[in-house]
Design a protein around this motif. Structure first.
Motif, PDB file in Angstrom:
ATOM      1  N   GLY A  61       0.772  -1.230   0.000  1.00 21.49           N
ATOM      2  CA  GLY A  61       0.000   0.000   0.000  1.00 21.49           C
ATOM      3  C   GLY A  61       0.806   1.284   0.000  1.00 21.49           C
ATOM      4  N   GLN A  62       2.129   1.189   0.075  1.00 21.25           N
ATOM      5  CA  GLN A  62       2.971   2.383   0.126  1.00 21.25           C
ATOM      6  C   GLN A  62       3.739   2.564  -1.183  1.00 21.25           C
ATOM      7  OE1 GLN A  62       5.144   1.420   3.888  1.00 21.25           O
ATOM      8  NE2 GLN A  62       4.294   3.363   4.612  1.00 21.25           N
ATOM      9  N   SER A  63       3.840   3.824  -1.618  1.00 19.64           N
ATOM     10  CA  SER A  63       4.522   4.135  -2.861  1.00 19.64           C
ATOM     11  C   SER A  63       6.017   3.869  -2.743  1.00 19.64           C
ATOM     12  CB  SER A  63       4.287   5.597  -3.232  1.00 19.64           C
ATOM     13  OG  SER A  63       5.123   5.985  -4.300  1.00 19.64           O
ATOM     14  N   LEU A  64       6.561   3.122  -3.703  1.00 24.27           N
ATOM     15  CA  LEU A  64       7.991   2.839  -3.713  1.00 24.27           C
ATOM     16  C   LEU A  64       8.790   4.117  -3.951  1.00 24.27           C
ATOM     17  CD1 LEU A  64      10.100   0.527  -3.571  1.00 24.27           C
ATOM     18  CD2 LEU A  64       9.924   0.360  -6.057  1.00 24.27           C
ATOM     19  N   ALA A  65       8.261   5.028  -4.773  1.00 24.00           N
ATOM     20  CA  ALA A  65       8.964   6.280  -5.062  1.00 24.00           C
ATOM     21  C   ALA A  65       9.052   7.172  -3.824  1.00 24.00           C
ATOM     22  CB  ALA A  65       8.258   7.024  -6.202  1.00 24.00           C
ATOM     23  N   LEU A  66       8.013   7.165  -3.005  1.00 21.28           N
ATOM     24  CA  LEU A  66       7.988   8.019  -1.812  1.00 21.28           C
ATOM     25  C   LEU A  66       8.647   7.363  -0.606  1.00 21.28           C
ATOM     26  CD1 LEU A  66       4.345   9.459  -2.049  1.00 21.28           C
ATOM     27  CD2 LEU A  66       6.492  10.523  -2.798  1.00 21.28           C
ATOM     28  N   HIS A  67       8.798   6.057  -0.652  1.00 13.92           N
ATOM     29  CA  HIS A  67       9.402   5.320   0.465  1.00 13.92           C
ATOM     30  C   HIS A  67      10.502   4.410  -0.085  1.00 13.92           C
ATOM     31  CE1 HIS A  67       6.122   6.617   3.145  1.00 13.92           C
ATOM     32  NE2 HIS A  67       5.322   6.384   2.105  1.00 13.92           N
ATOM     33  N   PRO A  68      11.641   4.965  -0.485  1.00 17.66           N
ATOM     34  CA  PRO A  68      12.705   4.182  -1.129  1.00 17.66           C
ATOM     35  C   PRO A  68      13.248   3.048  -0.272  1.00 17.66           C
ATOM     36  CG  PRO A  68      13.474   6.397  -0.553  1.00 17.66           C
ATOM     37  CD  PRO A  68      11.998   6.389  -0.368  1.00 17.66           C
ATOM     38  N   GLN A  69      13.042   3.114   1.052  1.00 17.95           N
ATOM     39  CA  GLN A  69      13.517   2.024   1.906  1.00 17.95           C
ATOM     40  C   GLN A  69      12.797   0.713   1.591  1.00 17.95           C
ATOM     41  OE1 GLN A  69      11.692   4.571   2.908  1.00 17.95           O
ATOM     42  NE2 GLN A  69      10.018   3.896   4.255  1.00 17.95           N
ATOM     43  N   LEU A  70      11.645   0.815   0.916  1.00 14.57           N
ATOM     44  CA  LEU A  70      10.894  -0.378   0.550  1.00 14.57           C
ATOM     45  C   LEU A  70      11.589  -1.185  -0.545  1.00 14.57           C
ATOM     46  CD1 LEU A  70       7.243   1.042   0.524  1.00 14.57           C
ATOM     47  CD2 LEU A  70       8.237  -0.527   2.198  1.00 14.57           C
TER      48      LEU A  70
END
Length: 290
Positions: A61-70
């Motif tokens: 559910g979290q954006s990869l671009a906004l949460h690069p730690q993912l």
């Protein structure tokens, strides 16, 4: 993982657009298409190595671009590891352990031993099959939730292929991994994939749920006394092969009365055959130039 409306151009050439599909934990998803269709670029864009021109990738559910730690939850195994040929196996292991916090040292060592791969050598001393197995070991050891495997069984003998498929199926079952596989070996996807997405004209033209494949399509081998195909069959079926008076026909829509209608055409004989991924691949891409 949710991939939504993904689009990418390189040097003003549109490689793909509106690519949308999900990968759930415990699923194996295949991506097929002709050479040069952009499958490798798609994987690199999903991974974040290329910035998409449109669309996004979400993990849990979290954006990869906004949460690069993912990105630690994603791992891309390229179609070859030649860049590592000059490095020892232990050095490669150290590199991935530093870059993936969930790296499982015990799993790496156990798989290396299970596949009978030497540890105190450079990767370049491995055969092609050994190198492919090593890539799978890395992929299964990094601790990522989602794996992208680019042509993992290309050019490998049947023994190595079976080892790779067995290892993947075990990990998917035990750890509920989500795996995307790009492959030209269509019949090897059939036993392991839950869904297969066929890319054509820069987008996903068709998605197959393999479990329900036989209920949606059918293939028959049929022969007629005069060797002439009745109009009904030409209108509703696709001729795959012809050998003498024997035709192999693919019907993309399997209706309840199809069998009866075929018998009414008075064939000399008729036999139903299993529909393969190769049949579907050829059907959808038959109008493209080689």
């Amino acid at each position: 993982m949710q991939i939504t409306n993904l689009q990418k151009k390189i040097n003003d050439r549109l490689l793909f657009t509106d690519i949308t599909f999900n990968v759930n934990p415990g699923e194996i998803v295949g991506v097929i298409g002709r050479n040069g269709i952009g499958k490798t670029t798609l994987f690199r864009t999903i991974m974040g190595l290329f910035s998409p021109d449109n669309g996004e990738v979400r993990i849990n559910g979290q954006s990869l671009a906004l949460h690069p730690q993912l990105k630690a939850q994603l791992f891309l195994l390229p179609d070859e590891l030649k860049a590592w040929d000059g490095f020892k196996i232990k050095t490669i292991k150290t590199f991935y352990a530093k870059n993936y916090p969930q790296f499982n040292h015990d799993k790496f060592d156990d798989l290396l031993q299970a596949f009978n791969l030497p540890a105190n050598v450079k990767l370049g001393t491995y055969s092609k099959g050994m190198s492919a197995l090593f890539g799978i070991i890395i992929a299964l050891s990094v601790g990522s939730q989602y794996l992208m495997l680019d042509e993992p069984m290309e050019g490998l003998d049947i023994i190595v292929q079976k080892k790779i498929m067995s290892a993947l199926m075990t990990e998917v079952s035990d750890r509920q991994l989500g795996i995307i596989i790009s492959s030209h070996r269509l019949e090897e996807l059939a036993p392991i994939a839950d869904y297969v997405h066929l890319i054509k004209n820069q987008t996903i033209e068709k998605t197959y749920h393999l479990e329900s494949l036989r209920s949606e399509t059918t293939k028959v081998q049929i022969a007629f006394k005069d060797g002439i195909i009745p109009d009904f069959i030409r209108e509703h079926g696709d001729i795959l092969t012809k050998q003498g008076q024997v035709f192999t026909i693919l019907f993309m829509t399997k209706t309840a009365g199809l069998h009866k209608q075929l018998l009414e055409c008075e064939p000399l004989f008729m036999d139903e055959l299993p529909v393969t991924l190769t049949d579907l691949f050829n059907y959808h891409l038959k109008d493209e130039e080689d």
